[in-house]
Design an enzyme around this catalytic site. Structure first.
Site, PDB file in Angstrom:
ATOM      1  N   ASP B  17      47.729 -14.859  53.054  1.00 27.36           N
ATOM      2  CA  ASP B  17      47.385 -16.165  53.293  1.00 27.36           C
ATOM      3  C   ASP B  17      46.307 -16.524  52.282  1.00 27.36           C
ATOM      4  O   ASP B  17      45.123 -16.342  52.446  1.00 27.36           O
ATOM      5  CB  ASP B  17      47.034 -16.751  54.671  1.00 27.36           C
ATOM      6  N   ASP B 111      51.308 -20.720  48.832  1.00 29.56           N
ATOM      7  CA  ASP B 111      49.864 -20.100  49.273  1.00 29.56           C
ATOM      8  C   ASP B 111      50.100 -19.009  50.368  1.00 29.56           C
ATOM      9  O   ASP B 111      48.983 -18.440  51.005  1.00 29.56           O
ATOM     10  CB  ASP B 111      48.746 -20.967  49.307  1.00 29.56           C
ATOM     11  N   GLU B 112      51.318 -18.615  50.754  1.00 28.41           N
ATOM     12  CA  GLU B 112      51.495 -17.779  51.766  1.00 28.41           C
ATOM     13  C   GLU B 112      52.673 -17.264  51.822  1.00 28.41           C
ATOM     14  O   GLU B 112      53.834 -17.964  51.348  1.00 28.41           O
ATOM     15  CB  GLU B 112      51.544 -19.063  53.224  1.00 28.41           C
TER      16      GLU B 112
END
Lengths: 366, 397
Positions: B17, B111-112
């Site tokens: 993350d 983003d993860e």
């Protein structure tokens, strides 16, 4: 106001009138029927859901002091339906009804009719007249093809289109189309179109049964129909009905004739394995036989053969079998003749003044 | 406690993350922003916070908060618009990097992601080692930090990555799972929303450890199928796989207006542009859907969604727009009440082998087959000549 009448006749009248009154409504007054005594010794029963409105006249005996009252539709029709006496006596006083029969005595609280919407009558304007049983026939053969909730609202109604001696009844959900042409009895050179909501047409059919002549008038906002004992007003659907005459093909090079009951049974049989979404069955005509087949879906496949008279060569086209069954249901001849051409052309069925077309199902290109 | 570094893990999942991703990218691109409260979101005073730097979070600002509120909490914050194109650039670098460690990557957002590294241990060493390598690679290649959780399941890996943010690396080995989960709040469990959390609190269940004290039958009786999953997750049991790609259930797009819109014409124009975008995405993923939904948020934030089901599945902007416009015109107060957001989506995906043809197809919605052929041709032109090469006349500025 007092009167006496036959219970069964009143029950019949109420069953039609109370079907018009909405069971639930933001306007509570609409859950009533309006009972009005007339100077000529008859009574009228009225109901409306603002989409359609109905006034039903009936003879009664010994009508005195004609008056007007609103009575709760569901309660009143329930009482008259479930009682088993021969006659019913009404006494209306101070907006309260005392209803007495051989078996019971009831009091129903009524209310005054000032809030109840006015239901217009036929008036003096021009009308067309059609035999009642012809209307029943036309409605039965068109209603099933109407759209249920198309974004094109016009398709959710039935088009009635008067032109000189004929009135066309048309309905289509875009996949199929029904057209019935009926004779107008009083040729009046009236040219008028109206798209009537389905409930208006089904109620019209109910009232038309056995009627010698039903008078129909089309105004910009409503259809008004009058039978010997009832006046019906139905709201029109706004919008333009598609040009239906353009989509009924005339040039076919193949015909397939199958025994009606055999076709219905075969479609139901093969249809059990048809794709649940498209309901697609492929009808393949070749060598004196038509095969109804379901293939290419998860459930499995099916093939049902029936004897047929085939003219014009072999052909294989897929249709929603439920659409075929729907139209077979309203026909009563010994056999069904389908006119066919190719996968881009609708199949056509004709029976007397009735024409029906069904669009095929086509493979999706990827 | 055994040293997890030295053992072979029968199942090893990483949750990576990025820390305050959008805000960190802004601080990366613009060094004078570093160490300052940066809040990314918008547009302007409307819309919501998409990301807040850790400096801004100290003021209580968090993502999904209305920008106006963030400005009150953090008046000296630096408010920046979303530069999605730039974030996607960096996102693709990061995702590319994941694939150099394992082919089993499940991106959750830009983003993860979850990574299944069970099969990578021989090549890259222990899972904690792989996590450290990934963190280093991300820093080297992008200059950004990520927090990584390492565990034997997706659920526990996700919890682990949250424990030491930012720039964390948290390992919860299978044998430590029960102990590590026990003190955490039940709200951390997947699927426990505000309502369920409140109901658990009523039973005196505050922590995952306390939840574990309840028998499966009781949880099932009280919470139905959610009870089953509470029972399992409280024990760190999560057998769900890391999917290479989550099958999409709906494709949608929405936009918030800079100024509330009254004009039906402007709403419809926006709806057309959104419908075309949704349709292009459907075609790109080879999807067709039957249900069109239209979303409208009025100026007072009350939101309505209206949907309709088409007789066949579609992937054309023309058909999506025609349906959405009908919903807008007939089933909303558009044109009467000011609108701040409008969106359109398609769901109900199905593989159609056959399609019912229509008698009047070409009259209003257009023949769907022709529309699809046409729009696919437009896709091809855009692919060759760029997205501005061709467009609807009504959408030209």
């Amino acid at each position: 106001m007092r009167f006496t009448c036959s219970r069964t006749r009143l029950a019949d009248a109420l069953s039609i009138v109370c079907d018009v009154a909405p069971q639930r409504s933001a306007k509570a007054v609409l859950q009533n029927i309006k009972l009005q005594g007339q100077e000529d010794g008859t009574i009228s029963l009225s109901a409306t859901d603002m989409e359609i409105g109905l006034t039903y006249n009936m003879d009664v005996e010994n009508l005195t002091d004609p008056d007007c009252v609103l009575l709760p539709a569901a309660r009143l029709s329930g009482l008259i339906r479930d009682d088993w006496s021969e006659t019913v006596n009404f006494v209306i006083e101070n907006q309260k009804a005392e209803i007495s029969t051989k078996h019971g005595k009831f009091h129903l609280m009524g209310s005054d009719d000032s809030e109840f919407p006015e239901i217009p009558g036929l008036g003096e304007a021009e009308f067309v007249e059609i035999n009642g049983d012809e209307i029943v026939d036309a409605v039965a053969k068109t209603m099933f093809a109407a759209a249920r909730s198309d974004v094109r609202y016009a398709l959710n109604g039935i088009l009635i289109s008067a032109d000189k001696d004929n009135m066309d009844f048309v309905a289509s959900d875009t996949h199929r189309l029904s057209l019935v042409k009926k004779k107008i009895r009083n040729s009046k050179e009236i040219k008028a179109d109206a798209i009537v909501i389905p409930k208006g047409m089904s109620t019209l059919a109910r009232l038309s049964e056995g009627q010698e002549g039903v008078k129909i008038r089309i105004t910009p906002r409503e259809m008004i129909a009058q039978t010997a004992c009832a006046t019906l007003v139905a709201r029109l659907v706004e919008g333009q009905f598609p040009r239906y005459k353009d989509v009924i093909p005339k040039d076919f090079d193949k015909t397939v004739t199958i025994d009606r009951e055999t076709l219905a049974k075969s479609l139901r049989l093969a249809g059990q394995v048809a794709n649940e979404e498209t309901r697609s069955l492929t009808l393949s005509a070749s060598g004196g036989k038509v095969t109804a087949s379901a293939t290419g879906n998860d459930a499995g496949d099916a093939q049902v053969e029936m004897e047929a008279q085939i003219e014009g060569g072999d052909v294989s086209i897929s249709f929603n079998f439920v659409y075929l069954l729907d139209v077979i249901k309203v026909l009563d001849g010994k056999s069904i003749t389908l006119q066919l051409k190719d996968r881009d052309t609708p199949a056509r069925l004709d029976a007397g003044d009735f024409t029906h077309v069904i669009m095929p199902i086509k493979p999706v290109k990827r | 406690m055994s040293n997890p570094d030295l053992n072979f893990w029968p199942r090893a999942i990483l949750h990576v993350d990025m820390d305050a991703f959008y805000a960190s990218v802004e601080q990366l691109d613009c060094p004078e922003l570093r160490g300052k409260p940066v809040i990314v979101g918008g547009p302007k005073e409307r819309g919501v916070v998409s990301a807040a730097s850790y400096e801004a979070r100290a003021f209580g600002v968090h993502s999904a908060m209305p920008i106006g509120k963030a400005r009150r909490l953090c008046p000296n914050g630096i408010f920046l618009p979303v530069r999605m194109k730039r974030y996607m650039e960096i996102s693709s670098v990061i995702h590319e990097l994941f694939y150099s460690f394992t082919p089993v990557v499940q991106p959750i957002s830009c983003d993860e992601a979850f990574l299944d590294v069970t099969g990578s241990q021989r090549l890259f060493g222990s899972p904690p080692g792989i996590a450290a390598k990934i963190k280093t690679s991300i820093r080297e290649q992008t200059g950004l930090t990520a927090s990584v959780g390492v565990a034997a399941s997706r659920f526990v890996a996700k919890i682990a990555s949250e424990l030491e943010k930012p720039d964390g690396l948290t390992v919860i080995a299978a044998e430590d799972t029960l102990e590590r989960l026990a003190p955490l709040a039940v709200g951390r469990i997947w699927g426990v929303g505000a309502v369920l959390e409140k109901n658990l609190h009523k039973l005196g269940i505050e922590t995952i450890g306390q939840l574990r004290g309840w028998p499966r039958e009781t949880l099932l009786a009280k919470f139905g199928s959610a009870g089953e999953s509470l029972y399992d997750l409280s024990r760190g049991i999560d057998l769900s796989e890391v999917h290479d790609r989550d099958p999409e259930k709906s494709v949608s797009n929405e936009t918030t207006f800079a100024v509330d819109v009254m004009s039906l014409g402007e709403l419809e124009n926006t709806l057309l542009a959104l419908s075309d975008k949704v349709a292009a995405r459907l075609r790109k993923n080879d999807l067709r859907g039957k249900t069109v939904q239209m979303k409208l948020r009025y100026s007072d934030f009350s939101t309505v969604t209206r949907r309709l089901t088409l007789p066949h599945a579609t992937c054309t902007g023309t058909e999506i727009f025609t349906s959405a416009r009908e919903l807008l015109r007939t089933r909303t107060e558009a044109g009467v009440r000011p609108v701040r957001l409008i969106g359109v989506g398609v769901s109900g995906f199905c593989e159609e082998a056959e399609r019912q043809s229509s008698l009047f197809g070409s009259l209003e919605t257009g023949d769907s087959e022709k529309a699809e052929t046409f729009e696919r041709a437009v896709d091809q032109i855009r692919k060759k000549l760029g997205s501005d090469a061709i467009g609807r006349a009504s959408q030209m500025e």
